[in-house]
Write a protein that holds these residues in place. Structure first.
Motif, mmCIF file in Angstrom:
data_model
loop_
_atom_site.group_PDB
_atom_site.id
_atom_site.type_symbol
_atom_site.label_atom_id
_atom_site.label_comp_id
_atom_site.label_asym_id
_atom_site.label_seq_id
_atom_site.Cartn_x
_atom_site.Cartn_y
_atom_site.Cartn_z
ATOM 1 N N GLU A 142 2.588 1.631 -3.472
ATOM 2 C CA GLU A 142 1.656 2.062 -4.513
ATOM 3 C C GLU A 142 1.164 3.495 -4.293
ATOM 4 O OE1 GLU A 142 -1.339 -0.980 -4.915
ATOM 5 O OE2 GLU A 142 0.098 -2.375 -5.824
ATOM 6 N N ARG A 143 1.211 3.967 -3.071
ATOM 7 C CA ARG A 143 0.880 5.373 -2.811
ATOM 8 C C ARG A 143 2.038 6.271 -3.273
ATOM 9 N NH1 ARG A 143 -0.074 5.474 2.709
ATOM 10 N NH2 ARG A 143 -2.016 4.473 2.202
ATOM 11 N N GLU B 277 0.830 -1.210 0.000
ATOM 12 C CA GLU B 277 0.000 0.000 0.000
ATOM 13 C C GLU B 277 0.866 1.261 0.000
ATOM 14 O OE1 GLU B 277 -2.972 2.056 3.145
ATOM 15 O OE2 GLU B 277 -3.403 -0.049 2.674
#
Length: 184
Positions: free
Chosen positions: A35-36, A32
């Motif tokens: 991907e941020r 996460e």
């Protein structure tokens, strides 16, 4: 005869340094965060730019906005999902991470650089349950073209990957920082 006609096959040996870092986070949490920090390439926007006849300066601005840490995800594959039926229960996802505006600076000299751009990265959980982030050192890949202009961009990519890892709060391999020390 041209150079390619006299040498129809090139065989370039190169040294590869696969760098793998312990993220210190659970798989899903690191994925996460990654991907941020490395958002998907906005193909709709680039297609809009192309159709509108926008120039390279507009592409550069859009890339800078799309890639807050210098990189975008061009492609990803959830290995966990596709390997599920095999009985293996590893957590793994791979990406092509890059920035076409940086790649263009090498492509300008040799379009063969796109063999290594975007960069291939993998997030996986090892046998001990440790989440790791793995990639090949960019400067080692691009130095193999024997062009100092391409090699310099490879060193710049080492630094950009190091900055991304630092932003993600994971260890930065010394090799990424040391590669550019002698080229300033």
């Amino acid at each position: 005869m041209t150079a390619t006609q006299t040498h129809p096959v090139q065989d370039v040996a190169r040294e590869v340094h696969r760098l793998t870092v312990d993220t210190g986070m659970p798989f899903a949490a690191f994925r996460e965060e990654y991907e941020r920090a490395v958002p998907p390439l906005d193909m709709v926007e680039y297609e809009r730019l192309r159709l509108s006849g926008a120039g390279w300066d507009a592409v550069l601005r859009t890339a800078a906005e799309n890639a807050p840490h210098g990189f975008m995800i061009f492609w990803s594959l959830d290995n966990t999902a596709i390997m599920h039926g095999s009985g293996d229960r590893w957590h793994s996802v791979q990406y092509l991470m890059g920035n076409h505006t940086i790649a263009q600076r090498m492509f300008h000299h040799d379009p063969g650089v796109l063999l290594y751009a975007p960069l291939r990265t993998t997030i996986y959980e090892d046998a001990g349950g440790v989440t790791r982030f793995s990639f090949d050192q960019p400067s080692a890949q691009f130095a193999s073209f024997g062009d100092p202009e391409i090699a310099a961009v490879g060193v710049e990519l080492d630094r950009k990957v190091a900055a991304l890892l630092d932003h993600l709060g994971v260890p930065v391999p010394e090799r990424l920082v040391a590669a550019g020390a002698g080229t300033r």
